[in-house]
Design a protein around this motif. Structure first.
Motif, PDB file in Angstrom:
ATOM      1  N   HIS A   1       0.786  -0.970   0.119  1.00  0.00           N
ATOM      2  CA  HIS A   1      -0.182  -0.097   0.005  1.00  0.00           C
ATOM      3  C   HIS A   1       1.018   1.119   0.211  1.00  0.00           C
ATOM      4  N   SER A   2       2.000   1.158  -0.107  1.00  0.00           N
ATOM      5  CA  SER A   2       3.515   2.778  -0.169  1.00  0.00           C
ATOM      6  C   SER A   2       2.669   3.230  -1.270  1.00  0.00           C
ATOM      7  N   PHE A   3       3.167   4.182  -1.310  1.00  0.00           N
ATOM      8  CA  PHE A   3       2.817   4.973  -2.973  1.00  0.00           C
ATOM      9  C   PHE A   3       3.840   4.861  -3.524  1.00  0.00           C
ATOM     10  N   HIS A   4       3.668   4.545  -4.694  1.00  0.00           N
ATOM     11  CA  HIS A   4       4.756   3.540  -5.753  1.00  0.00           C
ATOM     12  C   HIS A   4       3.705   2.485  -7.106  1.00  0.00           C
ATOM     13  N   PRO A   5       4.470   2.952  -7.860  1.00  0.00           N
ATOM     14  CA  PRO A   5       3.314   2.523  -9.335  1.00  0.00           C
ATOM     15  C   PRO A   5       3.786   1.657  -9.184  1.00  0.00           C
ATOM     16  N   PRO A   6       2.704   0.815 -10.137  1.00  0.00           N
ATOM     17  CA  PRO A   6       2.998  -0.533  -9.858  1.00  0.00           C
ATOM     18  C   PRO A   6       3.454  -1.457 -10.094  1.00  0.00           C
ATOM     19  N   HIS A   7       3.912  -1.417 -11.342  1.00  0.00           N
ATOM     20  CA  HIS A   7       4.792  -2.403 -12.325  1.00  0.00           C
ATOM     21  C   HIS A   7       6.423  -2.211 -10.637  1.00  0.00           C
ATOM     22  N   THR A   8       6.438  -1.737  -9.581  1.00  0.00           N
ATOM     23  CA  THR A   8       7.759  -1.674  -8.910  1.00  0.00           C
ATOM     24  C   THR A   8       7.439  -2.751  -8.038  1.00  0.00           C
ATOM     25  N   PHE A   9       6.344  -3.307  -7.013  1.00  0.00           N
ATOM     26  CA  PHE A   9       5.957  -4.256  -6.546  1.00  0.00           C
ATOM     27  C   PHE A   9       5.991  -5.558  -7.518  1.00  0.00           C
ATOM     28  N   ARG A  10       5.415  -5.786  -8.620  1.00  0.00           N
ATOM     29  CA  ARG A  10       6.045  -6.687  -9.823  1.00  0.00           C
ATOM     30  C   ARG A  10       7.074  -7.034  -9.695  1.00  0.00           C
ATOM     31  N   GLY A  11       8.570  -5.815  -9.992  1.00  0.00           N
ATOM     32  CA  GLY A  11       9.616  -5.851 -10.312  1.00  0.00           C
ATOM     33  C   GLY A  11      10.133  -6.434  -8.736  1.00  0.00           C
ATOM     34  N   ILE A  12       9.805  -5.783  -7.919  1.00  0.00           N
ATOM     35  CA  ILE A  12      10.652  -6.460  -6.942  1.00  0.00           C
ATOM     36  C   ILE A  12      10.927  -7.935  -6.444  1.00  0.00           C
ATOM     37  N   VAL A  13       9.449  -8.285  -6.859  1.00  0.00           N
ATOM     38  CA  VAL A  13       8.807  -9.883  -6.125  1.00  0.00           C
ATOM     39  C   VAL A  13       9.759 -11.032  -7.703  1.00  0.00           C
ATOM     40  N   ARG A  14       9.543 -10.048  -8.871  1.00  0.00           N
ATOM     41  CA  ARG A  14      10.351 -11.081  -9.831  1.00  0.00           C
ATOM     42  C   ARG A  14      11.370 -10.776  -9.543  1.00  0.00           C
ATOM     43  N   ALA A  15      12.141 -10.233  -9.334  1.00  0.00           N
ATOM     44  CA  ALA A  15      13.405  -9.902  -8.829  1.00  0.00           C
ATOM     45  C   ALA A  15      13.709 -10.334  -8.329  1.00  0.00           C
ATOM     46  N   GLN A  16      13.478 -11.615  -6.800  1.00  0.00           N
ATOM     47  CA  GLN A  16      13.510 -12.082  -5.408  1.00  0.00           C
ATOM     48  C   GLN A  16      13.669 -13.525  -5.930  1.00  0.00           C
ATOM     49  N   LEU A  17      12.885 -13.695  -6.838  1.00  0.00           N
ATOM     50  CA  LEU A  17      12.337 -15.561  -8.055  1.00  0.00           C
ATOM     51  C   LEU A  17      13.280 -15.315  -8.643  1.00  0.00           C
ATOM     52  N   LEU A  18      13.983 -14.270  -9.941  1.00  0.00           N
ATOM     53  CA  LEU A  18      14.984 -14.736 -10.035  1.00  0.00           C
ATOM     54  C   LEU A  18      16.249 -15.154  -9.306  1.00  0.00           C
ATOM     55  N   ARG A  19      16.465 -14.502  -8.349  1.00  0.00           N
ATOM     56  CA  ARG A  19      17.303 -14.739  -7.793  1.00  0.00           C
ATOM     57  C   ARG A  19      17.532 -15.826  -7.377  1.00  0.00           C
ATOM     58  N   PHE A  20      16.537 -16.672  -6.466  1.00  0.00           N
ATOM     59  CA  PHE A  20      16.320 -17.622  -6.047  1.00  0.00           C
ATOM     60  C   PHE A  20      15.841 -18.787  -6.867  1.00  0.00           C
ATOM     61  N   ARG A  21      15.995 -18.551  -8.236  1.00  0.00           N
ATOM     62  CA  ARG A  21      16.114 -19.411  -9.772  1.00  0.00           C
ATOM     63  C   ARG A  21      17.852 -19.725  -9.776  1.00  0.00           C
ATOM     64  N   ARG A  22      18.605 -18.431  -9.522  1.00  0.00           N
ATOM     65  CA  ARG A  22      19.867 -18.738  -9.927  1.00  0.00           C
ATOM     66  C   ARG A  22      20.671 -19.465  -9.076  1.00  0.00           C
ATOM     67  N   ILE A  23      20.269 -19.298  -7.670  1.00  0.00           N
ATOM     68  CA  ILE A  23      21.314 -20.060  -6.497  1.00  0.00           C
ATOM     69  C   ILE A  23      20.817 -20.906  -6.275  1.00  0.00           C
ATOM     70  N   CYS A  24      19.937 -21.414  -6.439  1.00  0.00           N
ATOM     71  CA  CYS A  24      19.073 -22.997  -6.344  1.00  0.00           C
ATOM     72  C   CYS A  24      19.250 -24.122  -6.899  1.00  0.00           C
ATOM     73  N   SER A  25      19.550 -24.845  -7.060  1.00  0.00           N
ATOM     74  CA  SER A  25      20.084 -25.765  -7.420  1.00  0.00           C
ATOM     75  C   SER A  25      19.680 -27.033  -7.939  1.00  0.00           C
ATOM     76  N   ARG A  26      18.163 -27.042  -6.671  1.00  0.00           N
ATOM     77  CA  ARG A  26      17.652 -28.352  -6.637  1.00  0.00           C
ATOM     78  C   ARG A  26      15.731 -27.099  -6.731  1.00  0.00           C
TER      79      ARG A  26
END
Length: 336
Positions: free
Chosen positions: A83-108
């Motif tokens: 609910h913070s005052f940020h554009p909608p794509h910011t929240f999508r980008g943050i979650v996506r970036a975290q998931l990409l990070r997990f995919r890169r470092i997780c081998s299983r």
């Protein structure tokens, strides 16, 4: 502290350091700790082992060992509230970036699902809906990101509800408006700058050079005043779009502004004084009486992007600092 007596009229001020780990360079932090160890030696302290452990702790948050990926279990996931005052794509980008990070470092796959579950549990408490998070995870799995090599037109502004609508309108109509131009094949990429806030002013504010003079900092004093004011360094007769001070060696001061170079403005004044052009102005009358040999000029401040209004505003600020707006001061009677 137990022996201290605090007066009842005292005020308590506290300071908290936030996110120090992510705001300092690891190498410099390690060097500071190593220097502290050298300055305060302790034969019982295992300096080498402590530094090595610190290096591992700071640089190896996520690592592989024995074919398993180990994540930082104390990760606070201090991400934006939904609910913070940020554009909608910011929240999508943050979650996506975290998931990409997990995919890169997780081998299983099990490690990836465990890390994703931990992240989503924290984000749910920060206002993110289950459907929102699942949709991003589904898009990540079904729509791999592709690189777009189209030339771009950057569009940036401070974020607001009005700016959001303006960006949307520009992006939707850009291709139509620019159909017959050289940039018709360009793609508009919009971005928003963070609006100034109190935290940014208090935490990231830099010391004002006007209040911290050094041994080579130019300083000017007001007429009959002991208070000195630091002027901008690096200015000379070729400086444009500037505020300056004309001073008589015998008496008073005058602050003026010009969009031309300082040299051009000075030549104009000298011409007017020698040929008595504009005799009704205080500047011409004064130096016709005291002579041009007593005239000195000093640049005070200059900005390349100043508009006329901004330059005149800066002029008024310097008039107040140097007390040139007092009616008794000769050059404060009328601006030229």
């Amino acid at each position: 502290m137990e022996t201290l007596t605090v007066p009842e009229s005292s005020f308590l001020f506290t300071m908290d350091v936030e996110s120090l780990y992510t705001n300092i360079e690891t190498d410099k932090g390690m060097a500071a700790i190593q220097k502290a160890f050298q300055d305060h030696p302790d034969p019982k302290r295992p300096d080498k082992e402590v530094l090595e452990l610190l290096h591992i702790n700071l640089t190896c948050n996520d690592f592989n060992f024995n074919e398993h990926t180990f994540l930082q279990i104390k990760d606070s996931h201090a991400l934006l509230h939904k609910h913070s005052f940020h554009p909608p794509h910011t929240f999508r980008g943050i979650v996506r970036a975290q998931l990409l990070r997990f995919r890169r470092i997780c081998s299983r796959a099990d490690d990836f699902h465990e890390a994703t579950g931990t992240l989503f549990a924290v984000l749910r408490k920060r206002g993110y809906s289950r459907s929102f998070l699942r949709r991003i995870l589904k898009d990540l799995n079904t729509q791999p990101r592709t690189s777009d090599q189209s030339p771009i037109v950057p569009l940036t502004s401070f974020f607001s509800s009005h700016a959001k609508r303006a960006h949307h309108t520009i992006k939707m109509n850009f291709q139509t408006v620019m159909a017959n131009t050289r940039i018709s094949d360009h793609k508009v990429i919009s971005a928003y700058m963070k609006n100034p806030n109190l935290k940014g002013i208090l935490v990231k504010a830099k010391l004002n050079s006007k209040t911290t003079p050094s041994h080579n900092q130019p300083v000017i004093k007001g007429y009959k005043s002991k208070t000195g004011f630091c002027t901008q360094k690096g200015l000379n007769h070729t400086s444009r779009n500037c505020v300056y001070c004309i001073q008589c060696k015998k008496c008073n001061q005058h602050v003026g502004e010009t969009g031309n170079t300082l040299r051009t403005r000075l030549y104009g004044h000298i011409h007017n004084i020698r040929h008595a052009r504009g005799p009704e102005t205080a500047l011409v009358r004064h130096f016709r009486a005291h002579g041009l040999t007593n005239l000195t000029i000093s640049p005070l401040e200059s900005r390349v992007g100043w508009s006329t209004g901004q330059r005149r505003h800066a002029e008024q600020q310097w008039i107040k600092r140097l007390n040139c707006h007092v009616p008794k001061v000769l050059f404060g009677m009328k601006k030229w």
